[in-house]
Design an enzyme around this catalytic site. Structure first.
Site, PDB file in Angstrom:
ATOM      1  N   THR A   1      40.807  25.165  34.076  1.00 38.25           N
ATOM      2  CA  THR A   1      41.491  25.964  35.093  1.00 38.25           C
ATOM      3  C   THR A   1      40.841  25.780  36.463  1.00 38.25           C
ATOM      4  O   THR A   1      41.532  25.662  37.480  1.00 38.25           O
ATOM      5  CB  THR A   1      41.421  27.461  34.702  1.00 38.25           C
ATOM      6  OG1 THR A   1      42.072  27.618  33.439  1.00 38.25           O
ATOM      7  CG2 THR A   1      42.094  28.346  35.731  1.00 38.25           C
TER       8      THR A   1
ATOM      9  N   HIS B   1      41.934  22.595  37.988  1.00 37.02           N
ATOM     10  CA  HIS B   1      43.289  22.711  38.563  1.00 37.02           C
ATOM     11  C   HIS B   1      43.233  23.345  39.953  1.00 37.02           C
ATOM     12  O   HIS B   1      43.926  22.916  40.872  1.00 37.02           O
ATOM     13  CB  HIS B   1      44.190  23.581  37.664  1.00 37.02           C
ATOM     14  CG  HIS B   1      44.598  22.904  36.390  1.00 37.02           C
ATOM     15  ND1 HIS B   1      45.413  21.800  36.353  1.00 37.02           N
ATOM     16  CD2 HIS B   1      44.306  23.178  35.089  1.00 37.02           C
ATOM     17  CE1 HIS B   1      45.602  21.419  35.097  1.00 37.02           C
ATOM     18  NE2 HIS B   1      44.935  22.247  34.306  1.00 37.02           N
TER      19      HIS B   1
ATOM     20  N   CYS C   1      49.305  49.658  28.656  1.00 33.72           N
ATOM     21  CA  CYS C   1      50.631  49.118  28.324  1.00 33.72           C
ATOM     22  C   CYS C   1      50.796  49.066  26.803  1.00 33.72           C
ATOM     23  O   CYS C   1      49.866  49.304  26.045  1.00 33.72           O
ATOM     24  CB  CYS C   1      50.830  47.735  28.943  1.00 33.72           C
ATOM     25  SG  CYS C   1      49.893  46.425  28.129  1.00 33.72           S
TER      26      CYS C   1
END
Lengths: 351, 351, 351, 351
Positions: free
Chosen positions: B40, B43, B97
């Site tokens: 990551t 990137h 959540c």
């Protein structure tokens, strides 16, 4: 053929020359190349209360742990051939009861056990149903091939269901270091347990437990199992307990060392009812208990095969074999086992 | 403090002197002692399409793999103390959540990721929520402590749910030998897989896969993955596929090498939609597919900790670390990774 | 005896007077009392591409959904008696492959299917292996007895594994309301799903879905499935998707309506590869996908039996039967099905 | 505010005017609109041995089953708002122990229980941590809203883990028809159990069990539970036993009626150790035992919510409410419960 036979309803065993097994159409006939002695065989030899109650077929060829070579197959047999090397799943099931139809063959309602209900493997030849045959790699050492069945008990106790994730990175206690307890230690090492505790009253076996891979061994006759395990786990207790001894004191310890929400596999067979504090030890601590008998047919066998593919694991397992005897010395072998001087004894078909 | 910062919406990174993180009442402040580079991060350095779309906070301190020492704690923090050694679960979740309330925090609907959505760890100090702190054993080597997070990805891919029994004694294929693929091989060895196949197009990584514990390595540019795996498994195929590459060809192979009723964990991220033969490859062969993201919070971390307790496992994992650089050489490190010449690079806080 | 036969490799079926099945020692012979038509039978009648490729035995007595009375048993049969009422598990397995030995008989590597690979049940008599017989309660209505096999598909799609807890109190979407989709709705109602969404393009079937127990029905040709389901679930999406249509558009919707960490059962068979956004829809949202074929042998059958013990459930299931025809009117029945004017057609053995 | 208080370490309760709870930053303040009495409350009223040992905080506002309206929230509260309707998960956990971090909050090592360890809900106002709030649908009837917590116990006993598939199409026995036993019957009906047996010594409750959905009710004082269940299951026994009574005789029956390989959930709390035949009843029959405490946080609550969405289920549950009293009549209510003349008593905040 020669066979080791329970010939009378009293202690002892006799080596006799008996008829070879008659082959039914779904059976295979195996020439026994190696066998090994299970605690059950010792009970039958001793003719203790359990044996007196459990054994009804007399005369009976005893023994169920073995490996051999297929020398004949019944007319309906399809998946096994003459020349195959096999061991046996020793639970002979009806394939049609509710348990068999729903993935629980190992608790078939009409189960017969090799060497207990039907003639077994301490003989030159043994007949088993085709479906009970487990094909061995021809390169597997015989002394390992014969102990796959009890190794399956160990694996089944550790992976009793479809949700055994708790071994990788878990704290586990093995209570009782007989052959299956010791095998469990080898399996736990191979499955990534973080810490393995082992308890046992025979010092020699404790040392063996250590050698096979236990991280900490405890002798309950001189040490406080519950206290030590709580200290060594930072008060958390163990995630998994494998009760392999059947000793009432160990069963009580199992409930005191398991972490809330943890699980206990019970495999040892106590001789009498044990009082359990159901409220405090099971309900309020949300403990799960698995009764373990036999092996899953045949998921466990594939697991055993896979584990045995690793040399490191095979070496740990081999340490459990303490003696080898010819079949003709069965009396001597039984005697050693009865006096706790042997762990696993392998028998060679020498008569 | 010094930090490696994405300062503009274009390729590259800058080392800047920025303010230290402000501590909120539920946060802890960590002095970074070591860090490591994830794909990551590469990137974000490259500023490729994914990064352009995904990154909204600029300037952003990047980095999420790290270990360090707690130097301050917010007023409401209870379970972490100054002086503790920690790494971080990098998924910052809302705890309220549906997913968080039902045991699936790793797919929280309002997740923020350290070093992606909020300031990260390639810096002298990083602030994380108390609940994201994972306490390290002070004796754990720093270079291993920092790569526990991706190791958690590997473990999660292998044990994606509560029914991962199929590793013990199973055939497994790892497609793609980047850091997480290689870590998977080490984990599989430790969990008792019977046979581990690994595929990879970079020869150097294939050799590493072998060294870490793959039983057979295959280069798909020169060999027929599907044919070889079918031969080596006696036509059965593998029980478990770990797709770690994101390559469309590997994803297709995954479905051709899995045994009927087997399972595939998908972790690699292909750049575009992949056409799948749903009828023939999924439905009629009863295959189960797990999408894998993050780690189970925090079951997977305990599993990682347990695995790391074994020297043999730590040694396998260490083989994945190909380079160490000071933070100031971030450009050089990124360059090596972008050209496939490094596997896992560890960063030391030297500015 | 009379039988409905695929006699030539071209569209259509013929009623012929053929020899009764010859009974092997492990088989039972059943006098067919009722049968019903599956989509597979329509494919064979139409002789579409699938059928041309799949069917090799010609002439072939087709049909596999049925119930009847045992009139003869082979010499080795033990668990079934003349006079028993039975239906059949239609997957005939080898019992010895890896899948069969590890609890996954429904994906046996050498499976034969009744009425597809071997002569089937649209006939006066049908022979099946003893182990494929499912004994019916003599009081079970024939029209329900014959559709237990597809009902098993529905149950298997809903409970695909050992961890199906998510039905009680879950949001579920059924995509496609053919017979199995409609049956699924009845099952979901009986298992405690909180909200059941159903999609279907044929209005008549949507009305039926509502009557059987769907809480909200959606016609994807005129309504926005994804938008509606997100609104009706407060943005959460559904926990479980049952994809029963095989339509590419529905398969795409499946991934857009499932909640992160949720699961999708794929049973519908699309005719061509479907491009899937593996990164965004599967990996990063941690979705689990189950390919569903057949039924678990025989856990699913016991589940079907249990569900059918409730009158309320039986009544919902009966609504799916749209027509009854004598066997001799097979052509008329096929025609109605091919034109979407029937749902489930029951056949009576009148020739 | 008015509250029902345990004011002295002796039998009885007192209605007192006490200070309203002080709100901490993570707490919410709820105006109690309805409450209900749990067996635990009766123990505290009676001041029996259990209560004497368990209760340390005096004075203590008792009560934990309730529903109400949020009237204030602490400064750090995010997910709950003034005006929300809530009930409470009554297990207050530390969120940081091993159990909390690995999905087993319901057995937190530092758990406090509302109305037992901290002031409870038989009062005008009650304060609870934000994370313990369960938001109710504003349309849910108050008398149902208040009994969701014990309903959660019933659901948890039935679905204790991630592999509860065996309810659909299973035989189940509920031993003991107190409120949770009766609720279990309603849940089992809704989850598709094939046959539900219920045992209870109070005739009135047996009749209620029948009305709620038991298929066969048995009074163990006059009938032979083991014999009847074996007859009614064709000798198979039940797949699942829910032991809800805590009676030693029922616990013994549990092991005699469960089918080999079946499972027992233990929720009832016997007052003393119970001797169990571990060998014959657990190990050799491969029985699994789940200790059940609390509810899974919060998976079980979503299951409860889902089940309550069905009018048929709500109606069965309502049958369990035998009386409603104003809070001021707590003495009368306790008296009825102590004499077995009530099942579930709902309290209205009338002082």
């Amino acid at each position: 053929m020669y066979a080791i036979v329970k010939n009378e309803r009293k202690p002892g065993l006799t080596i006799l020359d008996v008829d070879s097994p008659k082959l039914k159409e779904n059976d295979i006939l195996v020439k026994v190349e190696v066998a090994s002695i299970c605690g059950t065989d010792v009970h039958i030899w001793k003719w203790d209360k359990w044996a007196q109650k459990r054994i009804s077929k007399i005369p009976l060829v005893i023994g169920h742990e073995f490996a051999g070579k297929v020398v004949d197959v019944g007319s309906a047999v399809k998946s096994v051939r003459i020349g195959d090397r096999v061991s046996a799943e020793t639970h002979i099931v009806d394939k049609t009861c509710y348990q068999c139809k729903t993935g629980k063959m190992h608790v078939c309602q009409n189960m017969k056990i090799l060497g207990v209900d039907v003639d077994g493997a301490f003989a030159e030849y043994v007949a088993i149903p085709e479906m009970n045959a487990w094909k061995n790699d021809p390169n597997l050492e015989l002394e390992i091939a014969t102990i796959q069945e009890p190794l399956g008990n160990a694996v089944h106790a550790i992976l009793p269901s479809n949700s055994p994730e708790d071994i990788a990175g878990s704290y586990v206690a093995v209570l009782g270091c007989g052959p299956i307890g010791l095998m469990s230690i080898a399996v736990l090492r191979t499955l990534g347990a973080e810490k393995i505790f082992a308890t046992e009253i025979v010092e020699k076996r404790l040392r063996l437990a250590e050698k096979i891979g236990a991280d900490l061994v405890i002798n309950p006759t001189t040490e406080d199992v519950v206290k030590i395990i709580h200290e060594e786990t930072g008060g958390r207790g163990v995630d998994v307990v494998l009760e392999m001894s059947g000793a009432p004191s160990a069963i009580k310890q199992a409930f005191k060392i398991v972490t809330p929400g943890g699980r206990i596999s019970l495999l040892g067979l106590p001789g009498e009812p044990i009082p359990l504090d159901i409220s405090g030890d099971i309900v309020l601590r949300s403990v799960t208990i698995y009764g373990i008998t036999g092996r899953r047919m045949f998921r466990t066998w594939f697991q055993v095969k896979g584990l045995l593919s690793r040399p490191d694991f095979r070496n740990r397992i081999k340490m459990i074999i303490s003696h080898k005897f010819p079949m003709r010395d069965i009396e001597k072998a039984m005697d050693l086992l009865a006096h706790g001087e042997a762990v696993k004894i392998v028998l060679e078909p020498k008569w």
